[in-house]
Design an enzyme around this catalytic site. Sequence first.
Site, PDB file in Angstrom:
ATOM      1  CD  GLU A 179      66.328  68.435  47.057  1.00 44.81           C
ATOM      2  OE1 GLU A 179      67.262  68.917  46.396  1.00 44.81           O
ATOM      3  OE2 GLU A 179      65.442  67.695  46.569  1.00 44.81           O
ATOM      4  CG  ASN A 197      61.333  61.957  37.832  1.00 42.02           C
ATOM      5  OD1 ASN A 197      62.222  62.795  37.912  1.00 42.02           O
ATOM      6  ND2 ASN A 197      61.015  61.163  38.836  1.00 42.02           N
ATOM      7  CD  GLU A 244      64.637  62.686  45.426  1.00 43.19           C
ATOM      8  OE1 GLU A 244      64.459  61.494  45.060  1.00 43.19           O
ATOM      9  OE2 GLU A 244      64.209  63.664  44.807  1.00 43.19           O
ATOM     10  CB  CYS A 251      62.266  59.256  43.429  1.00 41.01           C
ATOM     11  SG  CYS A 251      61.718  60.880  43.979  1.00 41.01           S
TER      12      CYS A 251
END
Length: 513
Positions: free
Chosen positions: A491, A183, A284, A318
């Site tokens: 991150e 994505n 993640e 997400c």
Amino acid sequence: MSAVRALRSRRLLRQVSPVLQASLRRYYSLDVPAALLRTQGYLGGRWVSAASVFPVLDPATGQELTQVSDCGPAEAKQAVEAAYEAFQSWKHTTAKERSVLLRKWSDLLLLHQGHLARLITFESGKPLPEALGEVSYSASFLQWFSEEARRVYGDIVPSPAADRRLLLLKQPVGVATIITPWNFPSAMITRKVGAALAAGCTVVVKPAEDTPLSALALAELAQQAGVPPGVVNVVPCSREKMTAVGRVLCSDPLVAKISFTGSTATGKVLLKMAADSVKRVSMELGGHAPFIVFDSANVERAVGGAMASKFRNSGQTCVCSNRFLVQSGIYERFLDGLGRAMDAELHLGHGSEPATTQGPLINARAVEKVVHHIEDAVSRGARVLRGGKRLDGSFMEPTLLAGVTTDMLCTQEETFGPLVPVIRFETEEEALAVANAANVGLAGYFYSQDVGQIWRVAEALEVGMVGVNEGLLSAAEAAFGGVKQSGLGREGSKYGIDEYLEVKYMCFGGLKP
């Protein structure tokens, strides 16, 4: 275009609805320079062909864009060995040297922004303006970590004894394997690789099987920037070889660190693989973001935030809002405003068409999940206010549901598509109970103009990131990550580089007081 491919394209165009046909006819040409359209694996600074290939498809038309080397365990092992060999010298480069190379790489991304964006659009379906934004976002991570490379500070700790000094040093962990989703086929790579290279690590990247072209183009630009051979390696592979390749990348003894973005289910599998050799991991994972609108909210701003948060990349991020909770006092106003905004602002089409805001979903499986969630909700009493229909190919109408309850599938699991299920609630306590009921906690959003409520809700939401009166929250400078089963580590930000560093304690004794 070959006669066979042209025939295939015409057949696919006949299958889609008339509304989309003109867009798909005009914009199915990839039109990217050959230097950036790489189709081989990138191992040890060389472009390497595998024994077989797999197709990369345009999700809007189903047209084959090109074929890419289908790397297997042997190529994965070769990439790990190349990264390990390169690490022996890369770890000794100065922070300034690494900083300069990362900045050069960032500059090249921006120089080729238009071509890289077309790759993203054609392999993922993302509208071109969003793809251009992703390239800029990708470059921002390389720029950020080029600066952070020179800020990896250790510590001198006050000693309890006069004859010794206590020092804490930070050193790179070693070879890091990077496994990324489709994505954000560019930004998910640079967010991880930028931090790893800044810390002094080397990497092996396994891009998603749907979107390998962006990863390979990034490798080409890394090479042009002067990143030494073996420091960055890319191993593309098909879905059929994904498990075997992943096993090498997660279990090889030369690998010290794994960074993964993807589903919670896959993350758990990778964690088990990493456990045998006790590798460092950062993950993640899945989200199920609540979007809460309180009676005190500015409804117009909340509608705008909902549009931005939900329909970016057709709902396939997400951190997309997945459960919309609206307080009774403004419930109908919010539904009306959101419905009108959807009518006015959302336009389906090929991502290369200038008017398009909603491209296709990544594949038919993604569409089927959205349809299943809608059908389940309607069977339990929800009302479809907008959309609700599957279109030809991988296109799905943006859909607004009212009368949603917490027993419906769309409120229990992440949809990953353009579906807005709206739940009515009465009290702040009720909204928080629903929002925190999930076993994941990546992002959460809420709208309120009550200062006391803002502090209470922001602190009470069980998520790693909170958008307060804001539907878009990602930035290279901010810490990105979740709680509960949404992952491990962070991150971006000043904390992102720590995921690739070990702290070594050095006790320097024998000093005369």
